[in-house]
Design an enzyme around this catalytic site. Structure first.
Site, PDB file in Angstrom:
ATOM      1  N   SER A 289       0.870  -1.176   0.000  1.00  0.00           N
ATOM      2  CA  SER A 289       0.000   0.000   0.000  1.00  0.00           C
ATOM      3  C   SER A 289       0.901   1.217   0.000  1.00  0.00           C
ATOM      4  O   SER A 289       2.075   1.151   0.404  1.00  0.00           O
ATOM      5  CB  SER A 289      -0.888   0.007   1.244  1.00  0.00           C
ATOM      6  OG  SER A 289      -1.531   1.259   1.406  1.00  0.00           O
TER       7      SER A 289
ATOM      8  N   TYR B 144      -2.415  -1.263  10.573  1.00  0.00           N
ATOM      9  CA  TYR B 144      -2.457  -1.357   9.116  1.00  0.00           C
ATOM     10  C   TYR B 144      -1.148  -0.892   8.483  1.00  0.00           C
ATOM     11  O   TYR B 144      -0.541  -1.602   7.676  1.00  0.00           O
ATOM     12  CB  TYR B 144      -3.636  -0.560   8.540  1.00  0.00           C
ATOM     13  CG  TYR B 144      -3.795  -0.764   7.047  1.00  0.00           C
ATOM     14  CD1 TYR B 144      -4.355  -1.938   6.546  1.00  0.00           C
ATOM     15  CD2 TYR B 144      -3.351   0.190   6.135  1.00  0.00           C
ATOM     16  CE1 TYR B 144      -4.482  -2.143   5.172  1.00  0.00           C
ATOM     17  CE2 TYR B 144      -3.474  -0.009   4.763  1.00  0.00           C
ATOM     18  CZ  TYR B 144      -4.035  -1.180   4.291  1.00  0.00           C
ATOM     19  OH  TYR B 144      -4.146  -1.386   2.941  1.00  0.00           O
TER      20      TYR B 144
END
Length: 319
Positions: A164, A176
């Site tokens: 990401s 995350y």
């Protein structure tokens, strides 16, 4: 002078575009193992590569995911159940793939499976909250890769890791970003280690897209659950209206900035799998290219200031 520089830039991108056009041959004999195919990027990639002629092994977490793919794809596509948190499940799939591909080996594995909850400010969370996400987003990526790496070495194939842009910059708390930084680190070490074997290791770094990872309903439900089980002392630090403000940002801003064109990411994944000369890294999405990545190169003091401009004020904020 400026025209000269512009010409150089144009020629560079033209050269790169031409250089990256060729695709690998004999797709019908090349197996591609994709995780996280129930929905989103993985689902679209499985369908796309199946149409392109690759022998796709699509790993889903649910039976419904498997059934939906079987209905919409050719008989060449194989579906299988995979729980990325279970080493036993990972090993069973790897054994099935080994039996299937034989001496040809595995052309590619695409590590796409991932989750975005629990996500919240760090002091809302416990170590178990971190472990639950890291087991999928990081340990799952490592486990799946290592389980089929001998087969990829045999085919001189490639590993495609979906990280990401938040493995490059950290706009929020929780596990995350930690998990995606970990994927970036694993990707880089694996790329260096596998290079002598002719194995290519590529990384996809999407920005905001409309998938389950950015689903405001899932994220809002997660925030409410964490808020309710949090000690009162921590709630007081943030203030009684903090939760509602955070949910408003999720439902309004995140939904607006999330790109609905998932093919921008899937095209990068397809190129990583099928191109003769793939890139080491793919930044998918205009927000990734023109905001998040440039922000990641700025001094920490500058990037922190920019990110905190949009932060929700807390009740006990130090002036």
């Amino acid at each position: 002078m400026y025209l000269y520089l512009l010409a150089v830039v144009v020629l560079f991108y033209l050269y790169r575009w031409i250089r990256e056009l060729p695709r690998v041959s004999d797709k019908g004999s090349k197996y591609v193992y994709i995780t996280g195919c129930d929905s989103g990027f993985g689902n679209l990639l499985a369908r796309h590569l199946d149409k392109e002629g690759f022998r796709v092994i699509a790993a889903c977490f649910t039976e419904k995911g498997e059934e939906d793919l079987k209905k919409s794809c050719s008989n060449n596509l194989i579906t299988t159940h995979l729980d990325a948190m279970s080493q036993d499940s990972i090993s069973k799939v790897a054994t099935m793939i080994k039996d299937r591909v034989g001496e040809r080996g595995l052309w590619a594995v695409v590590n796409n499976a991932g989750v975005s909850v629990p996500s919240a400010p760090c002091d809302w969370l416990t170590l178990d909250d971190y472990k639950s996400m890291l087991d999928v987003n990081l340990n799952g990526v490592i486990g799946v890769t290592l389980s089929v790496l001998p087969l990829i070495k045999k085919a001189r194939g490639r590993v495609v890791n979906v990280a990401s842009v938040f493995g490059r910059i950290t706009p929020t708390g929780g596990p995350y970003c930690v998990s995606k930084y970990g994927v970036e680190g694993f990707n880089d070490t694996l790329r260096i280690c596998m290079s002598p074997f002719g194995v290519k290791v590529l990384c996809i770094e999407p920005g905001f897209f409309k998938t389950n990872v950015t689903d405001s309903g899932i994220l809002s439900k997660n925030l409410k659950m964490l808020w309710e089980k949090m000690p009162q002392e921590v709630r007081d630090d943030y203030g009684s209206d903090y939760l509602q403000k955070a949910i408003s940002i999720l439902t309004e801003k995140v939904a607006k900035i999330s790109d609905g064109d998932l093919m921008k990411v899937v095209s990068c994944m397809e190129h990583a799998v099928a191109a003769v000369r793939p890139r080491f890294r793919y930044s998918a999405g205009w927000d990734a290219k023109f905001f998040w990545l440039p922000l990641s190169y700025m001094p920490s003091r500058v990037s922190d200031f920019i990110l905190q401009m949009e932060a929700i004020p807390i009740a006990k904020q130090i002036k």
